[in-house]
Design a protein around this motif. Structure first.
Motif, short mmCIF file in Angstrom:
data_model
loop_
_atom_site.label_atom_id
_atom_site.label_comp_id
_atom_site.label_asym_id
_atom_site.label_seq_id
_atom_site.Cartn_x
_atom_site.Cartn_y
_atom_site.Cartn_z
N VAL A 269 0.85 -1.20 0.00
CA VAL A 269 0.00 0.00 0.00
C VAL A 269 0.88 1.25 0.00
O VAL A 269 0.61 2.21 -0.73
N PHE A 270 1.93 1.23 0.79
CA PHE A 270 2.88 2.34 0.85
C PHE A 270 3.45 2.61 -0.54
O PHE A 270 3.47 3.75 -1.02
N GLY A 304 0.82 12.05 8.53
CA GLY A 304 1.04 10.61 8.47
C GLY A 304 2.04 10.12 9.50
O GLY A 304 1.90 9.02 10.04
N VAL A 305 3.05 10.94 9.79
CA VAL A 305 4.03 10.58 10.81
C VAL A 305 3.38 10.51 12.20
O VAL A 305 3.70 9.65 13.01
N THR A 311 -2.99 6.30 18.12
CA THR A 311 -3.43 4.94 18.44
C THR A 311 -2.97 4.04 17.31
O THR A 311 -2.83 4.49 16.16
N ILE A 312 -2.72 2.78 17.62
CA ILE A 312 -2.23 1.85 16.61
C ILE A 312 -3.30 0.81 16.32
O ILE A 312 -3.65 0.00 17.18
N ASN A 313 -3.84 0.86 15.11
CA ASN A 313 -4.79 -0.13 14.64
C ASN A 313 -4.70 -0.17 13.11
O ASN A 313 -3.90 0.54 12.50
N VAL A 314 -5.52 -0.99 12.50
CA VAL A 314 -5.46 -1.16 11.05
C VAL A 314 -5.70 0.17 10.34
O VAL A 314 -5.01 0.53 9.37
N VAL A 315 -6.67 0.94 10.83
CA VAL A 315 -7.03 2.20 10.16
C VAL A 315 -5.89 3.20 10.21
O VAL A 315 -5.50 3.78 9.18
N LEU A 319 -3.78 4.51 7.04
CA LEU A 319 -3.80 5.95 6.73
C LEU A 319 -2.38 6.53 6.76
O LEU A 319 -2.03 7.37 5.92
N SER A 320 -1.58 6.09 7.71
CA SER A 320 -0.20 6.55 7.77
C SER A 320 0.56 6.11 6.52
O SER A 320 1.32 6.88 5.93
N ALA A 321 0.37 4.85 6.10
CA ALA A 321 1.03 4.36 4.89
C ALA A 321 0.62 5.17 3.68
O ALA A 321 1.45 5.48 2.81
N LEU A 322 -0.66 5.55 3.61
CA LEU A 322 -1.14 6.35 2.49
C LEU A 322 -0.56 7.77 2.52
O LEU A 322 -0.14 8.30 1.49
N CYS A 323 -0.54 8.38 3.72
CA CYS A 323 -0.05 9.76 3.84
C CYS A 323 1.45 9.84 3.57
O CYS A 323 1.91 10.74 2.86
N VAL A 324 2.20 8.90 4.14
CA VAL A 324 3.65 8.93 3.96
C VAL A 324 4.02 8.43 2.56
O VAL A 324 4.79 9.06 1.85
#
Length: 417
Positions: A269-270, A304-305, A311-315, A319-324
């Motif tokens: 995804v990243f 994204g950083v 919080t750490i979950n799938v969402v 979202l972080s992978a998409l933003c970064v």
């Protein structure tokens, strides 16, 4: 009037795309998806994996510094860089020696820096001559595509229970095949044919032509202008901020998500976001100066950083992978364009300095996490530092670039400001 090059813009973009896909997707970022396999069948620890990653980052910095000092012609830089990426990736699967692994990752990182500098210094001026400057997004999409390919390759290897050595060998074979393809005959053109002894950008030919622009006549060893140095300093903050999630997002996913079919998708995804973003930036960035596109994308990167620190979950991880992933190639592309736009130095030198600046930032990022390893919030603290650096870099860019634009409008040269 400058005559258009004989080689088509589509061929230039395709060569650059494939070269960066191999150099960055395999030479730089293949360890991340293969690391779980090496932990499983080679007994590699996370600390050992960190050393291998750091070795690659140091190699990337060393390669960039060599490009700055020697200013190699783009054609041989790309050819030999691609060959090195393939051979040193292949070497990872031919030994069980950790020192040889470290050496191979170091040399693969150095080779990938040569390819990035060479492709940037060769393809971007050619696309300008074609009137297709916006096609640079097609070239840099190769980075995200390469990351996505390596991620999917690692995911498939994990599902099929491949051993890590077989996975390294398979990736190495792919990289060697690309090196051979681009060395000899991309389309109907030959990759190479630069004139020995003439290291100006205008005479470093991939295919059957090279850009003969006014910048080609500039002295090879002219120093970088002050604005380019400021931009490089901001690029360090970008490298630092980007590498924190790029290094640890997959590890976080593995620690908090049980299903390998889900956490294994973080890296693809990243990479996919990185590939798609370069095409979107070509449209969304029309009418914007490179520094404007850079700063706007960097705000999204900062978000994204910070997301996984909440919080750490799938969402949040996705979202972080998409933003970064969706901004790091936009900023890479915009930063290099800004360095070239500021002028005052050969393209290879300007791109080499930016590449070295990025490498310094990405080496410092994991080191920060290691220094904070005694804290239970090491990742969060490092992420806060990274986000602060990204915001500070944006503030400097906004203040300085606005001043440079004003100087340009009243006739002063920004490279002397």
């Amino acid at each position: 009037m400058t005559e258009k090059p004989k080689q088509s813009a589509a061929a230039v973009a395709a060569i650059g795309f494939l070269a960066l896909a191999s150099a960055m997707g395999v030479g730089r970022f293949s360890l991340t998806p293969i690391l779980p396999l090496m932990q499983r069948d080679a007994g590699l620890t996370l600390a050992q994996g960190g050393w291998l990653a750091s070795g690659n980052y140091l190699g990337y910095l060393a390669g960039a510094l060599v490009c700055i000092v020697l200013a190699p012609p783009p054609a041989p830089a790309i050819r030999w860089g691609l060959a090195g990426v393939g051979l040193f990736t292949l070497a990872m699967g031919l030994t069980d020696s950790e020192p040889l692994w470290l050496a191979s990752r170091f040399l693969a990182g150095a080779a990938s820096a040569f390819v990035l500098v060479g492709v940037s210094a060769w393809a971007m001026p050619l696309l300008v001559r074609h009137g297709r400057e916006e096609w640079s997004g097609r070239v840099f999409a190769g980075v995200g595509a390469g990351i996505a390919f390596a991620g999917l390759f690692g995911l498939a290897a994990g599902i099929e229970a491949w051993r890590s050595r077989a996975t390294w060998i398979a990736l190495g074979v792919v990289a060697v095949a690309l090196a051979v393809l681009l060395w000899h005959r991309p389309g109907d053109h030959r990759l190479g044919d630069h004139r020995l002894g003439d290291h100006r950008l205008g005479d470093d030919r991939l295919g059957d032509e090279a850009p003969h622009t006014a910048s080609a006549a500039q002295p090879r060893h002219r120093a970088l202008p002050r604005p380019a140095i400021v931009a490089a300093a901001c690029y360090i903050a970008f490298g630092y901020g980007y590498i924190i999630p790029a290094t640890f997002l997959p590890a976080l996913a593995r620690g908090y998500i049980d299903d390998p079919a889900i956490f294994g998708l973080i890296w693809p995804v990243f990479g996919t976001a990185g590939a798609v973003s370069t095409f979107a930036a070509a449209r969304l960035g029309r009418g914007l100066a490179p520094w404007q596109l850079w700063t706007r994308a960097q705000w999204v990167l900062a978000v994204g950083v910070l997301l996984p620190t909440l919080t750490i979950n799938v969402v949040t991880l996705l979202l972080s992978a998409l933003c970064v992933g969706g901004t790091f190639m936009i900023i890479t592309m915009a930063g290099i364009k800004e360095a070239l736009r500021l002028g005052g130095a050969p393209a290879s030198l300007a791109v080499g300095v930016m590449t070295a600046a990025f490498a310094i930032g990405q080496i410092a990022g994991p080191l920060t996490v290691s220094l904070l390893a005694g804290s239970s919030n090491a990742f969060a603290l490092a992420s806060f530092v990274a986000a602060f650096g990204l915001v500070a870099g944006n503030c400097v860019l906004l203040a300085c670039s606005a001043r440079w634009e004003k100087l340009a409008q009243i006739g002063s040269r920004p490279n002397e400001a």
